[in-house]
Design a protein around this motif. Structure first.
Motif, PDB file in Angstrom:
ATOM      1  N   HIS A 108      59.550  49.080  21.720  1.00 56.19           N
ATOM      2  CA  HIS A 108      60.921  48.784  21.274  1.00 56.19           C
ATOM      3  C   HIS A 108      61.921  49.706  21.970  1.00 56.19           C
ATOM      4  CE1 HIS A 108      60.463  45.786  18.043  1.00 56.19           C
ATOM      5  NE2 HIS A 108      59.280  46.356  17.818  1.00 56.19           N
ATOM      6  N   ASP A 112      65.097  48.687  24.497  1.00 56.35           N
ATOM      7  CA  ASP A 112      66.465  49.070  24.130  1.00 56.35           C
ATOM      8  C   ASP A 112      67.121  49.923  25.210  1.00 56.35           C
ATOM      9  OD1 ASP A 112      66.149  47.706  21.775  1.00 56.35           O
ATOM     10  OD2 ASP A 112      65.582  49.482  20.604  1.00 56.35           O
ATOM     11  N   LYS A 115      68.157  47.887  28.317  1.00 57.03           N
ATOM     12  CA  LYS A 115      69.396  47.121  28.157  1.00 57.03           C
ATOM     13  C   LYS A 115      70.639  47.996  28.302  1.00 57.03           C
ATOM     14  CE  LYS A 115      67.272  43.687  25.084  1.00 57.03           C
ATOM     15  NZ  LYS A 115      67.248  43.102  23.717  1.00 57.03           N
ATOM     16  N   GLN A 116      70.482  49.312  28.048  1.00 57.54           N
ATOM     17  CA  GLN A 116      71.627  50.213  28.104  1.00 57.54           C
ATOM     18  C   GLN A 116      71.578  51.153  29.313  1.00 57.54           C
ATOM     19  OE1 GLN A 116      71.521  52.330  24.402  1.00 57.54           O
ATOM     20  NE2 GLN A 116      71.383  50.476  23.155  1.00 57.54           N
TER      21      GLN A 116
END
Length: 295
Positions: A108, A112, A115-116
């Motif tokens: 996870h 995350d 994506k950033q």
């Protein structure tokens, strides 16, 4: 005329030819040094690649050369690839190659962070090709290093006195291979100080005319032999109770600086190795170091 005068006065030493085992060890360790440099270079370039393309990967894997990090770079080299996947897809990819994968939480977190990411999003195809080549170089160097070390261990087992030396806590087989490959047969040295001179660890004085300099290490010898004698000494100071006691005594009682104590223990190690080989005796810490004086 100068050479003839030196020969007349006996200022020379005969050439010592090594047997096949020691020559093999020297060639293997020279090859090992080259492979290690390639491996370190590949690892440094992988770190640089991650800093440019996906710097957030360090938040998931503290060590970028661990099995999980390298597998992630192979399966999902770009952050854009991870953004298209779910945590279950990442875990399934890990499970194909690892029995114990990095876990759901890391999957996870990985998605995350992808994506950033603030990494470069241009020239992705070129960066992907570069990473593939770096991983191939890393795998090749690792495989070659393992093969060289295995060959070296097989050769050192044929040396009769190697078993007694390896029984000493703090001396590894590869470190002993490095010493024997550069020094040759230790039975050919009359004293441990001769081994120190061969390594360039003997003391010299830099003086000229009326000017008198300080005592320093000559460093006129085999640099690789100096390297492995130093490494063995450091390992023994950390793991060998006798050398640890001697190091503590040098610092606390004799008030020596730590590096001077290490250099002094390098001499102790050289005399220990040559003494054990010439006398064919086993390692006896109480007899050699007289620990009662340092406790």
């Amino acid at each position: 005329l100068v050479i003839a005068n030196m020969v007349k006065n006996g200022y020379y030493s005969p050439v010592r030819f090594h047997s096949s085992e020691y020559e093999e060890l020297r060639v293997l360790m020279a090859n090992r040094e080259t492979v290690v440099k390639r491996l370190v270079s590949a690892v440094n370039q992988i770190h640089r690649w991650v800093d440019i393309v996906f710097p957030e990967l360090r938040q998931v894997f503290k060590i970028l050369t661990c099995k999980g990090a390298l597998l992630t770079l192979r399966l999902f080299p770009l952050p854009a690839d991870l953004c298209k996947l779910s945590p279950d897809d990442v875990i399934k990819g890990w499970q194909k190659y690892m029995k114990r994968h990095s876990g759901v939480r890391r999957a996870h977190l990985l998605i995350d962070l992808a994506k950033q990411t603030v990494g470069s999003k241009q020239a992705t195809h070129a960066y992907k090709l570069h990473l593939e080549q770096l991983l191939e170089e890393h795998d090749l160097a690792t495989k070659q290093l393992q093969r060289i070390e295995k060959e070296a261990r097989d050769v050192v087992e044929r040396i009769p006195y190697a078993g007694k030396i390896l029984a000493i806590t703090g001396i590894s087989s590869i470190a002993l291979v490095g010493v024997l490959g550069e020094s040759g047969d230790l039975r050919g040295y009359a004293h441990g100080n001769a081994l120190l001179r061969h390594a360039g660890l003997n003391l010299t004085e830099a003086s000229s005319g009326k000017w008198k300099g300080q005592m320093t290490l000559s460093k006129r010898g085999r640099p690789r032999l100096r390297h492995f004698l130093y490494l063995i000494t450091m390992c023994m100071v950390m793991n060998n109770q006798e050398f640890k006691a001697l190091h503590h005594h040098n610092i606390k009682v004799k008030k020596l600086k730590k590096m001077k104590s290490i250099m002094k223990l390098c001499g102790k190690l050289a005399r220990l190795l040559v003494g054990m080989v010439r006398s064919a005796a086993a390692y006896n810490p109480n007899k050699i170091f007289a620990l009662a004086a340092y406790r």
